[in-house]
Design a protein around this motif. Structure first.
Motif, PDB file in Angstrom:
ATOM      1  N   ASP A   1      -3.044  -7.605  -5.268  1.00  0.00           N
ATOM      2  CA  ASP A   1      -3.331  -5.913  -6.067  1.00  0.00           C
ATOM      3  C   ASP A   1      -3.759  -5.559  -6.639  1.00  0.00           C
ATOM      4  O   ASP A   1      -4.220  -4.098  -7.234  1.00  0.00           O
ATOM      5  CB  ASP A   1      -1.601  -5.135  -6.378  1.00  0.00           C
ATOM      6  CG  ASP A   1      -0.538  -5.848  -5.349  1.00  0.00           C
ATOM      7  OD1 ASP A   1      -1.182  -5.212  -4.172  1.00  0.00           O
ATOM      8  OD2 ASP A   1       0.475  -5.607  -4.955  1.00  0.00           O
TER       9      ASP A   1
ATOM     10  N   LEU B   1     -12.084  -1.109  -5.448  1.00  0.00           N
ATOM     11  CA  LEU B   1     -11.570  -1.424  -4.492  1.00  0.00           C
ATOM     12  C   LEU B   1     -10.425  -1.981  -4.280  1.00  0.00           C
ATOM     13  O   LEU B   1      -9.951  -2.658  -5.123  1.00  0.00           O
ATOM     14  CB  LEU B   1     -12.575  -1.900  -2.955  1.00  0.00           C
ATOM     15  CG  LEU B   1     -13.733  -1.839  -3.240  1.00  0.00           C
ATOM     16  CD1 LEU B   1     -14.527  -2.653  -3.846  1.00  0.00           C
ATOM     17  CD2 LEU B   1     -14.062  -2.415  -1.399  1.00  0.00           C
ATOM     18  N   TRP B   2      -9.191  -1.816  -3.607  1.00  0.00           N
ATOM     19  CA  TRP B   2      -7.819  -2.346  -4.204  1.00  0.00           C
ATOM     20  C   TRP B   2      -7.616  -2.720  -2.921  1.00  0.00           C
ATOM     21  O   TRP B   2      -7.173  -1.927  -1.341  1.00  0.00           O
ATOM     22  CB  TRP B   2      -6.623  -1.827  -5.208  1.00  0.00           C
ATOM     23  CG  TRP B   2      -6.630  -0.458  -4.487  1.00  0.00           C
ATOM     24  CD1 TRP B   2      -5.366   0.174  -4.160  1.00  0.00           C
ATOM     25  CD2 TRP B   2      -7.334   0.703  -4.917  1.00  0.00           C
ATOM     26  NE1 TRP B   2      -5.021   0.922  -4.264  1.00  0.00           N
ATOM     27  CE2 TRP B   2      -6.054   1.485  -4.693  1.00  0.00           C
ATOM     28  CE3 TRP B   2      -8.434   0.743  -5.808  1.00  0.00           C
ATOM     29  CZ2 TRP B   2      -7.035   3.029  -4.912  1.00  0.00           C
ATOM     30  CZ3 TRP B   2      -8.760   2.353  -5.956  1.00  0.00           C
ATOM     31  CH2 TRP B   2      -8.192   3.190  -5.231  1.00  0.00           C
TER      32      TRP B   2
ATOM     33  N   ASP C   1      -3.391  -1.626  -0.905  1.00  0.00           N
ATOM     34  CA  ASP C   1      -2.415  -0.716  -1.022  1.00  0.00           C
ATOM     35  C   ASP C   1      -1.205  -1.271  -0.071  1.00  0.00           C
ATOM     36  O   ASP C   1      -1.414  -0.783   1.148  1.00  0.00           O
ATOM     37  CB  ASP C   1      -3.099   0.592  -1.176  1.00  0.00           C
ATOM     38  CG  ASP C   1      -1.283   1.798  -1.194  1.00  0.00           C
ATOM     39  OD1 ASP C   1      -1.615   1.314  -2.824  1.00  0.00           O
ATOM     40  OD2 ASP C   1      -1.166   2.543  -1.155  1.00  0.00           O
ATOM     41  N   ASP C   2       0.060  -1.674  -1.120  1.00  0.00           N
ATOM     42  CA  ASP C   2       1.337  -2.287  -0.136  1.00  0.00           C
ATOM     43  C   ASP C   2       0.887  -2.689   0.531  1.00  0.00           C
ATOM     44  O   ASP C   2       1.521  -2.986   2.282  1.00  0.00           O
ATOM     45  CB  ASP C   2       1.734  -0.483   0.443  1.00  0.00           C
ATOM     46  CG  ASP C   2       2.755  -0.136  -0.577  1.00  0.00           C
ATOM     47  OD1 ASP C   2       2.391  -0.140  -2.067  1.00  0.00           O
ATOM     48  OD2 ASP C   2       2.166   2.026  -0.314  1.00  0.00           O
TER      49      ASP C   2
ATOM     50  N   SER D   1      -3.752  -1.488   3.579  1.00  0.00           N
ATOM     51  CA  SER D   1      -5.057  -0.623   3.553  1.00  0.00           C
ATOM     52  C   SER D   1      -5.548  -0.744   3.052  1.00  0.00           C
ATOM     53  O   SER D   1      -5.363  -1.259   1.800  1.00  0.00           O
ATOM     54  CB  SER D   1      -4.784   0.615   4.463  1.00  0.00           C
ATOM     55  OG  SER D   1      -4.360   1.633   2.679  1.00  0.00           O
ATOM     56  N   ILE D   2      -7.271  -0.881   3.213  1.00  0.00           N
ATOM     57  CA  ILE D   2      -8.112  -1.560   1.400  1.00  0.00           C
ATOM     58  C   ILE D   2      -8.113   0.169   1.023  1.00  0.00           C
ATOM     59  O   ILE D   2      -8.602   0.765   2.389  1.00  0.00           O
ATOM     60  CB  ILE D   2      -9.452  -1.770   2.088  1.00  0.00           C
ATOM     61  CG1 ILE D   2      -8.816  -3.492   2.327  1.00  0.00           C
ATOM     62  CG2 ILE D   2      -9.959  -1.987   0.977  1.00  0.00           C
ATOM     63  CD1 ILE D   2      -9.852  -3.785   3.340  1.00  0.00           C
ATOM     64  N   HIS D   3      -8.206   0.461   0.310  1.00  0.00           N
ATOM     65  CA  HIS D   3      -8.756   1.489  -0.431  1.00  0.00           C
ATOM     66  C   HIS D   3     -10.086   1.305  -1.449  1.00  0.00           C
ATOM     67  O   HIS D   3      -9.820   0.663  -2.023  1.00  0.00           O
ATOM     68  CB  HIS D   3      -7.883   2.388  -1.440  1.00  0.00           C
ATOM     69  CG  HIS D   3      -6.576   3.178  -0.882  1.00  0.00           C
ATOM     70  ND1 HIS D   3      -5.480   3.223  -1.439  1.00  0.00           N
ATOM     71  CD2 HIS D   3      -5.899   2.524   0.099  1.00  0.00           C
ATOM     72  CE1 HIS D   3      -4.347   3.909  -0.644  1.00  0.00           C
ATOM     73  NE2 HIS D   3      -4.359   2.928   0.248  1.00  0.00           N
ATOM     74  N   MET D   4     -10.817   2.653  -0.987  1.00  0.00           N
ATOM     75  CA  MET D   4     -11.951   2.514  -1.889  1.00  0.00           C
ATOM     76  C   MET D   4     -11.864   3.609  -3.066  1.00  0.00           C
ATOM     77  O   MET D   4     -11.883   4.968  -2.070  1.00  0.00           O
ATOM     78  CB  MET D   4     -12.850   1.804  -1.148  1.00  0.00           C
ATOM     79  CG  MET D   4     -14.024   2.192  -1.965  1.00  0.00           C
ATOM     80  SD  MET D   4     -15.555   1.676  -0.680  1.00  0.00           S
ATOM     81  CE  MET D   4     -15.893   2.787   0.784  1.00  0.00           C
ATOM     82  N   LYS D   5     -12.501   3.944  -3.904  1.00  0.00           N
ATOM     83  CA  LYS D   5     -12.970   5.243  -4.379  1.00  0.00           C
ATOM     84  C   LYS D   5     -13.843   4.984  -5.136  1.00  0.00           C
ATOM     85  O   LYS D   5     -14.307   4.084  -5.709  1.00  0.00           O
ATOM     86  CB  LYS D   5     -11.833   5.345  -5.512  1.00  0.00           C
ATOM     87  CG  LYS D   5     -11.735   6.723  -6.426  1.00  0.00           C
ATOM     88  CD  LYS D   5     -10.498   6.871  -7.586  1.00  0.00           C
ATOM     89  CE  LYS D   5     -10.679   8.279  -7.791  1.00  0.00           C
ATOM     90  NZ  LYS D   5      -9.277   8.527  -8.424  1.00  0.00           N
TER      91      LYS D   5
END
Length: 61
Positions: A5, A17-18, A20-21, A24-28
């Motif tokens: 996480d 980037l991380w 999530d749950d 999936s990979i999240h990128m902001k």
């Protein structure tokens, strides 16, 4: 927060980037002026390696 996480950053902190749950990979993009993030060759390769590592973690979970 588990190791999978953990938030990782790229491009001097402009990209975060991380996972999530575990799904999936999240990128902001974290740019205060909503400008495009410019990447040097080295930064682009580091971002690609980070994405590869996160994708492998997803596969393993």
């Amino acid at each position: 927060m588990t190791e999978s996480d953990k938030i990782r950053s790229a491009a001097g902190g402009d990209i975060r980037l991380w996972i999530d749950d575990g799904q999936s990979i999240h990128m902001k993009l974290c740019n205060p002026y909503d400008d495009p993030v410019e990447l040097t060759e080295h930064q682009a390769l580091a971002l690609a390696e980070t994405l590869r590592m996160l994708a492998h973690r997803l596969q393993a979970s």
